[in-house]
Each structure stands twice: as C-alpha cells, then as structure tokens.
Design a protein around this motif. Structure first.
Motif, PDB file in Angstrom:
ATOM      1  N   VAL A 117     -13.453  15.936  14.514  1.00 11.69           N
ATOM      2  CA  VAL A 117     -13.865  15.899  15.739  1.00 11.69           C
ATOM      3  C   VAL A 117     -14.623  14.478  15.943  1.00 11.69           C
ATOM      4  O   VAL A 117     -14.837  13.874  16.940  1.00 11.69           O
ATOM      5  N   ASN A 118     -15.383  14.190  14.843  1.00 11.52           N
ATOM      6  CA  ASN A 118     -16.215  12.831  14.754  1.00 11.52           C
ATOM      7  C   ASN A 118     -15.512  11.582  14.860  1.00 11.52           C
ATOM      8  O   ASN A 118     -15.908  10.715  15.194  1.00 11.52           O
ATOM      9  N   ILE A 119     -14.297  11.672  14.471  1.00 13.92           N
ATOM     10  CA  ILE A 119     -13.501  10.401  14.503  1.00 13.92           C
ATOM     11  C   ILE A 119     -13.038  10.002  16.143  1.00 13.92           C
ATOM     12  O   ILE A 119     -12.963   8.766  16.503  1.00 13.92           O
ATOM     13  N   GLY A 120     -12.759  11.217  16.891  1.00 11.51           N
ATOM     14  CA  GLY A 120     -12.565  10.975  18.106  1.00 11.51           C
ATOM     15  C   GLY A 120     -11.411  10.092  18.602  1.00 11.51           C
ATOM     16  O   GLY A 120     -10.156  10.126  17.909  1.00 11.51           O
ATOM     17  N   HIS A 121     -11.738   9.116  19.572  1.00  9.79           N
ATOM     18  CA  HIS A 121     -10.791   8.120  20.174  1.00  9.79           C
ATOM     19  C   HIS A 121     -10.264   6.875  18.790  1.00  9.79           C
ATOM     20  O   HIS A 121      -9.500   6.245  19.350  1.00  9.79           O
ATOM     21  N   TYR A 122     -11.129   7.011  18.091  1.00  8.55           N
ATOM     22  CA  TYR A 122     -10.780   5.943  16.942  1.00  8.55           C
ATOM     23  C   TYR A 122      -9.735   6.310  15.944  1.00  8.55           C
ATOM     24  O   TYR A 122      -9.339   5.524  15.039  1.00  8.55           O
ATOM     25  N   ARG A 123      -9.274   7.500  16.176  1.00 11.05           N
ATOM     26  CA  ARG A 123      -8.193   7.998  15.264  1.00 11.05           C
ATOM     27  C   ARG A 123      -6.961   7.102  15.118  1.00 11.05           C
ATOM     28  O   ARG A 123      -6.205   6.856  14.106  1.00 11.05           O
ATOM     29  N   TYR A 124      -6.341   6.602  16.260  1.00 10.06           N
ATOM     30  CA  TYR A 124      -5.281   5.729  16.223  1.00 10.06           C
ATOM     31  C   TYR A 124      -5.452   4.397  15.303  1.00 10.06           C
ATOM     32  O   TYR A 124      -4.747   3.911  14.575  1.00 10.06           O
ATOM     33  N   PRO A 125      -6.397   3.538  15.538  1.00  7.03           N
ATOM     34  CA  PRO A 125      -6.856   2.491  14.825  1.00  7.03           C
ATOM     35  C   PRO A 125      -7.159   2.765  13.353  1.00  7.03           C
ATOM     36  O   PRO A 125      -6.666   2.282  12.509  1.00  7.03           O
ATOM     37  N   VAL A 126      -7.763   4.096  13.146  1.00  9.18           N
ATOM     38  CA  VAL A 126      -7.922   4.599  11.716  1.00  9.18           C
ATOM     39  C   VAL A 126      -6.597   5.120  11.187  1.00  9.18           C
ATOM     40  O   VAL A 126      -6.665   4.660   9.851  1.00  9.18           O
ATOM     41  N   PHE A 127      -5.653   5.513  11.781  1.00 12.62           N
ATOM     42  CA  PHE A 127      -4.459   6.083  11.214  1.00 12.62           C
ATOM     43  C   PHE A 127      -3.782   4.614  10.885  1.00 12.62           C
ATOM     44  O   PHE A 127      -3.171   4.627   9.474  1.00 12.62           O
ATOM     45  N   VAL A 128      -3.654   3.444  11.562  1.00  8.69           N
ATOM     46  CA  VAL A 128      -2.999   2.288  11.112  1.00  8.69           C
ATOM     47  C   VAL A 128      -3.659   1.641   9.781  1.00  8.69           C
ATOM     48  O   VAL A 128      -3.079   1.607   8.826  1.00  8.69           O
ATOM     49  N   PHE A 129      -4.928   1.877   9.890  1.00  9.66           N
ATOM     50  CA  PHE A 129      -5.712   1.169   8.800  1.00  9.66           C
ATOM     51  C   PHE A 129      -5.498   1.891   7.384  1.00  9.66           C
ATOM     52  O   PHE A 129      -5.157   1.329   6.574  1.00  9.66           O
ATOM     53  N   CYS A 130      -5.511   3.272   7.544  1.00 17.62           N
ATOM     54  CA  CYS A 130      -5.431   4.100   6.520  1.00 17.62           C
ATOM     55  C   CYS A 130      -3.711   4.302   5.990  1.00 17.62           C
ATOM     56  O   CYS A 130      -3.898   4.211   4.834  1.00 17.62           O
ATOM     57  N   LEU A 131      -2.952   4.101   6.833  1.00 14.12           N
ATOM     58  CA  LEU A 131      -1.686   3.883   6.364  1.00 14.12           C
ATOM     59  C   LEU A 131      -1.243   2.586   5.776  1.00 14.12           C
ATOM     60  O   LEU A 131      -0.681   2.480   4.390  1.00 14.12           O
ATOM     61  N   LEU A 132      -1.829   1.360   6.008  1.00 15.90           N
ATOM     62  CA  LEU A 132      -1.935   0.231   5.276  1.00 15.90           C
ATOM     63  C   LEU A 132      -2.711   0.285   3.951  1.00 15.90           C
ATOM     64  O   LEU A 132      -2.216  -0.012   2.980  1.00 15.90           O
ATOM     65  N   LEU A 133      -3.716   1.053   4.155  1.00 15.06           N
ATOM     66  CA  LEU A 133      -4.458   1.170   2.713  1.00 15.06           C
ATOM     67  C   LEU A 133      -3.663   1.944   1.891  1.00 15.06           C
ATOM     68  O   LEU A 133      -3.655   1.679   0.474  1.00 15.06           O
ATOM     69  N   TYR A 134      -2.997   2.976   2.198  1.00 15.18           N
ATOM     70  CA  TYR A 134      -2.133   3.986   1.308  1.00 15.18           C
ATOM     71  C   TYR A 134      -1.124   3.126   0.881  1.00 15.18           C
ATOM     72  O   TYR A 134      -0.605   3.218  -0.307  1.00 15.18           O
ATOM     73  N   SER A 135      -0.486   2.349   1.598  1.00 18.45           N
ATOM     74  CA  SER A 135       0.691   1.450   1.259  1.00 18.45           C
ATOM     75  C   SER A 135       0.229   0.476   0.169  1.00 18.45           C
ATOM     76  O   SER A 135       0.985   0.392  -0.831  1.00 18.45           O
ATOM     77  N   PHE A 136      -1.033  -0.188   0.459  1.00 16.63           N
ATOM     78  CA  PHE A 136      -1.372  -1.061  -0.579  1.00 16.63           C
ATOM     79  C   PHE A 136      -1.793  -0.388  -2.046  1.00 16.63           C
ATOM     80  O   PHE A 136      -1.421  -0.882  -3.372  1.00 16.63           O
ATOM     81  N   ILE A 137      -2.416   0.852  -2.065  1.00 13.81           N
ATOM     82  CA  ILE A 137      -2.872   1.671  -3.176  1.00 13.81           C
ATOM     83  C   ILE A 137      -1.580   2.070  -3.837  1.00 13.81           C
ATOM     84  O   ILE A 137      -1.498   1.910  -5.173  1.00 13.81           O
ATOM     85  N   LEU A 138      -0.334   2.411  -3.258  1.00 12.11           N
ATOM     86  CA  LEU A 138       0.748   2.491  -3.940  1.00 12.11           C
ATOM     87  C   LEU A 138       1.394   1.517  -4.503  1.00 12.11           C
ATOM     88  O   LEU A 138       1.807   1.512  -5.652  1.00 12.11           O
ATOM     89  N   SER A 139       1.486   0.528  -3.593  1.00  8.49           N
ATOM     90  CA  SER A 139       2.300  -0.954  -4.390  1.00  8.49           C
ATOM     91  C   SER A 139       1.109  -1.423  -5.375  1.00  8.49           C
ATOM     92  O   SER A 139       1.988  -1.749  -6.369  1.00  8.49           O
ATOM     93  N   ALA A 140       0.040  -1.466  -5.218  1.00  9.43           N
ATOM     94  CA  ALA A 140      -0.809  -2.337  -6.160  1.00  9.43           C
ATOM     95  C   ALA A 140      -0.842  -1.677  -7.549  1.00  9.43           C
ATOM     96  O   ALA A 140      -0.601  -2.020  -8.560  1.00  9.43           O
ATOM     97  N   ASN A 141      -0.789  -0.108  -7.579  1.00 11.87           N
ATOM     98  CA  ASN A 141      -1.142   0.625  -8.669  1.00 11.87           C
ATOM     99  C   ASN A 141       0.303   0.760  -9.457  1.00 11.87           C
ATOM    100  O   ASN A 141       0.430   0.698 -10.635  1.00 11.87           O
TER     101      ASN A 141
END
Length: 311
Positions: free
Chosen positions: A16-40
């Motif tokens: 609930v605390n993320i609110g309207h920021y969830r879509y930018p957070v989703f894109v950022f975290c998806l890119l972050l997860y992709s980087f974690i997978l590829s880098a490791n």
C-alpha cells in the motif's frame, strides 16, 4: 489464549505504501532483475570456462553468484506480480516457501563469505600450506557445509512456525518473513524466539566474528611485509571486504526493521529498507568481483569481445 483465526492466506500490507509509484517501480525492478541474472550468469560462465580460474577463491565467488541467482529468483518474480496486482494475498504454502528461500539465501551468503575469508587467510598467512589445506576435496567439503547446514537450520525454524495458531494474517512487509508470522501467533512463542536467536548467532555472528578475526591476522602479516606484497593482498581482499561490509549493513537493516514498529517509520523508507536486503548484494557482487579482480575482468572482456565477433 485469544481466539485464533484460520486463514489460508497472508496479506502483505506494505505494498500500500508504494501506491501510484508501482508502475515505475515495476519497470525499474524488472531491469534490475534482468541485470542480476545476466551479470551473475556471466561471472559463473567465465569462472567455469576458464581453466586458469579453477582455483578455490574463484569457485567460492561462483557460489556467491549462484546464491544471488537463487535468492533473486525466490523474491523478484513474486514481487513483480504483486506490484501490478490490486490484492497482495499469498497462500500459507507459498509464504513459507518464500521464507525458506530468502532465509537460506541470506544464510548461504554469510557462510560463503566466511569460507572466502578462510581461503584468503590460508593463502596470505600460510602460503606454503595453501595447496595442501585448500585442495579439491576440502573445497567440496566447505561448499557442501555452506549449503547443507543452513538448509537444515532454516527448515527447523520454519517447522516451529508453520504449526503456530495465528490471530491475524497481515504481514507488514513486501515479502514473507518468519518473525512477522510469529508475531501473529495467539500462543507463547518463547521456543521460536530462543531458536531464532540461536540460529542468528550461528549463521550471522559466528561468521562475522570469524571474518573479523581472519582480517585482523591478515593485517598483522601485512604490517611486517613489503609494499608490493601489501598491494597484492589489498587487490585480492578488497572485493571480499566490500561485499562483506555491504551485506552486513543490509542484513542488519532487515533484522532491525523486522523488530521495529513499521508504523513509526516513513512508508517510503520502510519499503527501501525492505528491498535493499534482497537487491543490493546480488547487484553489487558481480560488479565488485568483475571490476576489482583483474583475472575475472580480463576474461569477461574477452568473452564480450568474442560475443561481439560472433554476433
């Protein structure tokens, strides 16, 4: 005893605390997860392909990358789904599975970092005995020990929690955590608290004290050595020190957050503190080891060059 409420689902209320920021957070975290997978994956492939990197230290670094993939995969897919969902219910089975994965990831990280400290200690303080003490058999035993012991410890922790009668289903976190579930119990949880404390001491404070001890011994050896030797030691140990410090800070923040009243913290800060524990170490580990260790960096550049030529 209060009347227990039987619920097959937990509600993760911190979304609930993320609110309207969830879509930018989703894109950022998806890119972050992709980087974690590829880098490791790059770190794992480089260490497994190059025979010159088939040494104990690099084998343990590869284990760190494997653990980063394991922990991230146990967190990010569910987290990304919850970001786009209007409801944040998670079944009891899925919740305890997530607890097991995230807690074993945390324990594995600490035990592997402790083993790397032992490897550096033997290499620097007892160089003439290094190949005898850190042979292939010893490396396999240490790797097995790093994975098996925490797995059984966390399994026992969850076994104590899974049968507790609960008087609520709201978890003030963005992922399931054992202490947050225990706090919902209608009965006395002294046994859970004592075992959780003992497990924390064994998986966190013992490795922490051992790492501090090994680096104190290494500093004592370096104090009497030449500048060239100090430079080599610094180059070899700095990535491990950086990784260990970062992980210790993020782990401490998560432990403190779970024991603190979330309602007294700024909601945005609470979300950030919850995320850093499962995000920062998997992101920084490949960067630290890939950029700071010249042997790995050189082979990564060669792999990327080869990939460009093939492409």
């Amino acid at each position: 005893m209060e009347n227990s409420t039987v619920s097959f689902y937990f509600n993760l209320t911190m979304f609930v605390n993320i609110g309207h920021y969830r879509y930018p957070v989703f894109v950022f975290c998806l890119l972050l997860y992709s980087f974690i997978l590829s880098a490791n994956l790059v770190i794992i492939v480089v260490i497994s392909r190059e025979r010159t990197l088939h040494e104990p230290m690099y084998a343990f670094i590869a284990l760190l990358s494997v653990n980063s993939l394991y922990g991230s995969t146990g967190f990010f897919p569910r987290f990304l789904m919850d970001l786009l969902s209007d409801t944040h219910l998670i079944s009891r089975h899925a919740c305890f599975t997530q607890i097991y994965v995230i807690y074993t990831y945390a324990s594995y990280e600490m035990t592997i970092l402790g083993i790397i400290a032992y490897d550096r200690y033997v290499a620097i303080c007892h160089p003439l005995h290094y190949h005898r003490k850190m042979n292939n058999k010893t490396v396999r035993k240490l790797a097995a020990l790093a994975w098996i012991c925490p797995a059984f410890g966390i399994m026992a922790l969850i076994s104590l929690s899974v049968w507790l009668p609960l008087c609520g289903n709201e978890i003030q976190k963005i992922f399931c955590a054992n202490w947050n579930v225990v706090k919902l119990s209608c009965v006395n949880t002294l046994v859970n608290n004592i075992y959780g404390l003992l497990l924390t001491i064994c998986t966190v404070f013992f490795p922490l004290c051992y790492v501090l001890y090994t680096y104190l011994r290494i500093l004592m050896v370096c104090w009497k050595s030449s500048a060239e030797f100090k430079g080599k030691v610094f180059q070899s140990c700095l990535p491990h020190v950086v990784t260990f410090v970062i992980y210790s800070i993020t782990g401490f923040c998560d432990i403190a957050l779970s024991r603190y009243n979330i309602e007294e913290i700024n909601p945005f800060v609470a979300v950030i503190l919850s995320l850093e524990f499962v995000v920062i170490p998997p992101v920084l580990n490949p960067l630290v080891y890939g950029l700071k260790l010249p042997e790995i960096r050189r082979h990564i550049l060669r792999l990327l060059t080869w990939y460009k030529i093939i492409k």
